[in-house]
Design a protein around this motif. Sequence first.
Motif, PDB file in Angstrom:
ATOM      1  N   THR A 192       5.216 -13.976  19.174  1.00  0.00           N
ATOM      2  CA  THR A 192       5.357 -14.042  17.723  1.00  0.00           C
ATOM      3  C   THR A 192       4.217 -13.275  17.072  1.00  0.00           C
ATOM      4  N   VAL A 193       4.539 -12.490  16.062  1.00  0.00           N
ATOM      5  CA  VAL A 193       3.517 -11.755  15.326  1.00  0.00           C
ATOM      6  C   VAL A 193       3.623 -12.086  13.835  1.00  0.00           C
ATOM      7  N   ARG A 194       2.516 -11.984  13.145  1.00  0.00           N
ATOM      8  CA  ARG A 194       2.490 -12.256  11.711  1.00  0.00           C
ATOM      9  C   ARG A 194       2.923 -11.006  10.954  1.00  0.00           C
ATOM     10  N   ALA A 195       3.212 -11.162   9.656  1.00  0.00           N
ATOM     11  CA  ALA A 195       3.660 -10.044   8.837  1.00  0.00           C
ATOM     12  C   ALA A 195       2.519  -9.051   8.614  1.00  0.00           C
ATOM     13  N   PHE A 196       2.886  -7.786   8.505  1.00  0.00           N
ATOM     14  CA  PHE A 196       1.891  -6.742   8.270  1.00  0.00           C
ATOM     15  C   PHE A 196       2.562  -5.526   7.642  1.00  0.00           C
ATOM     16  N   TYR A 197       1.744  -4.702   7.023  1.00  0.00           N
ATOM     17  CA  TYR A 197       2.206  -3.414   6.519  1.00  0.00           C
ATOM     18  C   TYR A 197       1.928  -2.356   7.586  1.00  0.00           C
ATOM     19  N   MET A 198       2.812  -1.367   7.662  1.00  0.00           N
ATOM     20  CA  MET A 198       2.615  -0.277   8.613  1.00  0.00           C
ATOM     21  C   MET A 198       2.953   1.052   7.942  1.00  0.00           C
ATOM     22  N   ASP A 199       2.184   2.089   8.270  1.00  0.00           N
ATOM     23  CA  ASP A 199       2.486   3.416   7.746  1.00  0.00           C
ATOM     24  C   ASP A 199       3.898   3.812   8.129  1.00  0.00           C
ATOM     25  N   GLU A 200       4.670   4.302   7.173  1.00  0.00           N
ATOM     26  CA  GLU A 200       6.044   4.670   7.477  1.00  0.00           C
ATOM     27  C   GLU A 200       6.122   5.912   8.355  1.00  0.00           C
ATOM     28  N   THR A 201       5.054   6.685   8.376  1.00  0.00           N
ATOM     29  CA  THR A 201       4.992   7.850   9.271  1.00  0.00           C
ATOM     30  C   THR A 201       3.664   7.834  10.015  1.00  0.00           C
ATOM     31  N   GLU A 202       3.569   8.705  11.017  1.00  0.00           N
ATOM     32  CA  GLU A 202       2.268   8.934  11.634  1.00  0.00           C
ATOM     33  C   GLU A 202       1.334   9.539  10.583  1.00  0.00           C
ATOM     34  N   ILE A 203       0.035   9.322  10.734  1.00  0.00           N
ATOM     35  CA  ILE A 203      -0.938   9.926   9.829  1.00  0.00           C
ATOM     36  C   ILE A 203      -0.819  11.441   9.945  1.00  0.00           C
ATOM     37  N   THR A 204      -0.685  12.101   8.806  1.00  0.00           N
ATOM     38  CA  THR A 204      -0.432  13.540   8.805  1.00  0.00           C
ATOM     39  C   THR A 204      -1.734  14.340   8.759  1.00  0.00           C
ATOM     40  N   ASN A 205      -1.598  15.649   8.989  1.00  0.00           N
ATOM     41  CA  ASN A 205      -2.749  16.544   8.870  1.00  0.00           C
ATOM     42  C   ASN A 205      -3.348  16.467   7.471  1.00  0.00           C
ATOM     43  N   SER A 206      -2.495  16.442   6.460  1.00  0.00           N
ATOM     44  CA  SER A 206      -2.963  16.375   5.079  1.00  0.00           C
ATOM     45  C   SER A 206      -3.764  15.111   4.822  1.00  0.00           C
ATOM     46  N   GLU A 207      -3.286  13.980   5.329  1.00  0.00           N
ATOM     47  CA  GLU A 207      -3.982  12.707   5.121  1.00  0.00           C
ATOM     48  C   GLU A 207      -5.308  12.680   5.865  1.00  0.00           C
ATOM     49  N   PRO A 229       0.832  -1.209   0.000  1.00  0.00           N
ATOM     50  CA  PRO A 229       0.000   0.000   0.000  1.00  0.00           C
ATOM     51  C   PRO A 229       0.867   1.260   0.000  1.00  0.00           C
ATOM     52  N   TYR A 230       0.343   2.293  -0.612  1.00  0.00           N
ATOM     53  CA  TYR A 230       1.072   3.552  -0.719  1.00  0.00           C
ATOM     54  C   TYR A 230       1.416   4.100   0.666  1.00  0.00           C
ATOM     55  N   GLY A 231       2.679   4.481   0.841  1.00  0.00           N
ATOM     56  CA  GLY A 231       3.101   5.090   2.090  1.00  0.00           C
ATOM     57  C   GLY A 231       3.309   4.130   3.238  1.00  0.00           C
ATOM     58  N   MET A 232       3.331   2.821   2.951  1.00  0.00           N
ATOM     59  CA  MET A 232       3.496   1.831   4.009  1.00  0.00           C
ATOM     60  C   MET A 232       4.738   0.987   3.739  1.00  0.00           C
ATOM     61  N   VAL A 233       5.234   0.332   4.774  1.00  0.00           N
ATOM     62  CA  VAL A 233       6.372  -0.579   4.634  1.00  0.00           C
ATOM     63  C   VAL A 233       5.953  -1.953   5.145  1.00  0.00           C
ATOM     64  N   LEU A 234       6.588  -2.986   4.603  1.00  0.00           N
ATOM     65  CA  LEU A 234       6.284  -4.350   5.036  1.00  0.00           C
ATOM     66  C   LEU A 234       7.140  -4.708   6.241  1.00  0.00           C
ATOM     67  N   VAL A 235       6.478  -5.069   7.324  1.00  0.00           N
ATOM     68  CA  VAL A 235       7.164  -5.535   8.530  1.00  0.00           C
ATOM     69  C   VAL A 235       7.081  -7.056   8.534  1.00  0.00           C
ATOM     70  N   PRO A 236       8.191  -7.756   8.355  1.00  0.00           N
ATOM     71  CA  PRO A 236       8.146  -9.228   8.287  1.00  0.00           C
ATOM     72  C   PRO A 236       7.754  -9.819   9.634  1.00  0.00           C
TER      73      PRO A 236
END
Length: 451
Positions: free
Chosen positions: A71-86, A39-46
């Motif tokens: 143990t946690v499963r893989a997920f995507y996470m926003d690379e930054t906090e949600i911004t005012n613009s978003e 997803p746009y603006g996210m990174v994959l956390v293995p």
Amino acid sequence: MKKLTALIAVCSLILGSCGSKNRGELTGVTGKKWHPEKPYGMVLVPGGSYIMGKQDDDRAKMNNAPTRTVTVRAFYMDETEITNSEYRQFVHWVRDSVVRTKLAILADELGETPDNEGIGEFAFKSADTTDISVYEKYMLDNYAGLGETGYEGYKLNKDVDLIWEPQEYPDEYYAEVMDSMYLSPEETYNGLRTIDVTKLKFKYTWMDIEAAARDKKGSRKDFLKNEITEIYPDTTVWIKDFAYSYNEPMHNDYLWHDAYSEYPVVGVNWYQAKAFCAWRQMEKNSYQKDRNKQQVGVWRLPSEAEWEYAARGGIEGATYPWGGPYILNDRGCFMANFKPMRGDYAADQALYTVEAKSYDPNDYGLYNMAGNVSEWTDTAYSLGSYEFGSTMNPNVVDNSNQRKTVRGGSWKDVAYFLQVSTRDYEYADSARSYIGFRTVQDYMGTNITQN
């Protein structure tokens, strides 16, 4: 009777064989092709396991984070906090949807259709049934209008742009609807009428799967929860959070001025953060559906375990996201936005928040997992939750517990709260000038794990 049986058998044979490409073999059902897309603006956390909790000195003596392997499963996470613009994109969507709904309802009451001019252009699309499919016609006739307003299921016409300039309103009915969206003239000053933000409400439905899985007698509808949430951030937090302090410029400008567009949104409570996740999910899947593509994974707030795992960036025993145990780099510069000295908020080159993509990211590519703003998680806060929580994807969900875990520390916190293992909480209905959030999305497909 024998003739009828034979006829059924022949029909079954014909229907079962015509167009069959599997030659009678077990080949499975073929669905839409699925290609995992970041997803746009996210990174994959293995996914993987790690030692969660306080692995160093618990100087605050909270004793609420004993170490344990989870143990946690893989997920995507926003690379930054949600911004005012978003977040403003969310506010605009809700605002426009509320206006379009009001216009469409009034147009329907006046007997207007999309073919008419003026407010008629904003009538429900279903008012004109000439171009809708048989299925849409069936759904409209049998299921639309079932709800509080009587217009549930009707499609809004989003092909026509809304008109915001009063001198360009097409007719008096349009003016009537727009006037209802603004504060009354008695509540305005400096000649500026603003939107009544209490009318910006987002409605969504979610299913309490935890409860449904444990109750075999209940009907599915018993576990469907309808949420109606006022989504506008509380900008007064800049005043309320700090007594005898001049913070009016932040109250007036922080959310909307372009100077702060890339700064993290604040003043958002836990329920509003959850509503944002639901909207993001709905918006993306609406796009996918229009293009006949597979639905994407769920957007949600991270669990406390996921947040800590991501904050550590794959570094075992880390005190901070960059490792530890120091808060200065080799050039003597602070590595996060926090309160490094008594009364000296600016020692780290920032008085309040900073842009969401500031300082160096951790090894997963995540920015500001320490400092800037604390972040909401999905997990209910309990002193002893580490003792009874699962070790596989742990997450304590307790809807009766209004205390929700926040992590990461903020611009106004001391270094202790920046540590990846430090736990804190805030009440779900509370908004703060130092709490924001970021979202995660479940990774679907091949399991991605860290060695």
